[in-house]
Scaffold this active site. Sequence first.
Site, PDB file in Angstrom:
ATOM      1  N   LYS A  52      23.645  12.560 -56.365  1.00  0.00           N
ATOM      2  CA  LYS A  52      23.171  12.150 -57.694  1.00  0.00           C
ATOM      3  C   LYS A  52      23.719  13.104 -58.764  1.00  0.00           C
ATOM      4  O   LYS A  52      24.146  12.672 -59.829  1.00  0.00           O
ATOM      5  CB  LYS A  52      21.634  12.100 -57.714  1.00  0.00           C
ATOM      6  CG  LYS A  52      21.089  10.909 -56.911  1.00  0.00           C
ATOM      7  CD  LYS A  52      19.601  10.979 -56.616  1.00  0.00           C
ATOM      8  CE  LYS A  52      19.228   9.858 -55.646  1.00  0.00           C
ATOM      9  NZ  LYS A  52      17.828   9.861 -55.215  1.00  0.00           N
ATOM     10  N   GLN A  96      12.517  13.400 -55.682  1.00  0.00           N
ATOM     11  CA  GLN A  96      13.088  12.829 -54.462  1.00  0.00           C
ATOM     12  C   GLN A  96      11.983  12.591 -53.430  1.00  0.00           C
ATOM     13  O   GLN A  96      11.165  13.469 -53.160  1.00  0.00           O
ATOM     14  CB  GLN A  96      14.162  13.771 -53.897  1.00  0.00           C
ATOM     15  CG  GLN A  96      14.944  13.205 -52.724  1.00  0.00           C
ATOM     16  CD  GLN A  96      15.779  11.969 -53.065  1.00  0.00           C
ATOM     17  OE1 GLN A  96      16.284  11.829 -54.176  1.00  0.00           O
ATOM     18  NE2 GLN A  96      15.912  11.066 -52.106  1.00  0.00           N
ATOM     19  N   ASP A 119      13.157   6.601 -61.838  1.00  0.00           N
ATOM     20  CA  ASP A 119      13.128   5.668 -60.703  1.00  0.00           C
ATOM     21  C   ASP A 119      12.323   4.405 -60.979  1.00  0.00           C
ATOM     22  O   ASP A 119      12.344   3.476 -60.170  1.00  0.00           O
ATOM     23  CB  ASP A 119      12.461   6.350 -59.502  1.00  0.00           C
ATOM     24  CG  ASP A 119      13.455   7.036 -58.603  1.00  0.00           C
ATOM     25  OD1 ASP A 119      14.497   6.429 -58.304  1.00  0.00           O
ATOM     26  OD2 ASP A 119      13.178   8.168 -58.182  1.00  0.00           O
TER      27      ASP A 119
END
Length: 293
Positions: A52, A96, A119
Amino acid sequence: MAHIIDGKKIAGSIKELLKQEVQSLKSQGLSPGLATLLVGNNPASQIYVKNKHRACQEVGIASFDYHLPEMASLEQVLAAVEELNRNEKVHAILVQLPLPSQVDSHRVLESILPQKDADGFHPYNLGRLLSAKDKKELTQKDSVIPLPCTPHGIMALLESTDQSISGKQAVVIGRSVIVGKPVAALLLAANATVTVAHSQTKNLEECCAQADILVAAIGKSKFVTASMVKPGAVVIDVGINRDGEGKIWGDVDFESVKEKAGWITPVPGGVGPMTIVMLLKNTVELARGYRRK
Ligand code: GUN
């Protein structure tokens, strides 16, 4: 033999557009920034986070890498998120997953400011996704709903085929918050008739074999075999399963299914690159939203 949907290529062209967009935002004094928060040493998570950051670098997005130890408490994780919520250089925050078991992931995801939710996993944003009545409402430019990255990428892959989604039978195997549930909501917003199958589903094979669009997000190597696939179907493989030698396999038995499906995504090179590019897109959109305020 199925058409192969080239996620790497599609992601590459979206990345080029984002690169230009980031340049233009920077010239107006706005430098989009993404922060990642990794807790612990899960090897797969470490690789995902590294990828990422690399992708951010490629398009010119500033990225901030936060790492807490495996034994971090919920309070420590919440404090780190709070700091990022306040940091004006950070427009998007990604925690994460999975988090270590002592850290309640719901509490953590709820602590991210919804307007910095890279997200789209905050309950507020998931709620907005569910309450959008159609695709238009989801993509309104003046009120950004960050969409979960993998489902958003899957929709872009489906749209890259010449097949319409409206009115089609879609079966999603898997009901996670990361993939299964939000992709079902997006397919529904695109007017598909959606079934969400899972480990307790009876007659899974028959159910899947009805699908014009089959999304496999199970987490088991080669779970979907040719007998579960309708001839000509569009098959999207979300699986990233590592074998003992570190080789990556999808949830779909690619070799047999490609002979029966109309379209299929490979692993690697299908959904994976799209997930990352949608994270970049969310970051850029959240940064723009920040400027509007
Ligand atoms: N773990 C596996 N996939 C994802 C994802 O899309 N986002 C986050 N934050 N964690 C993940």
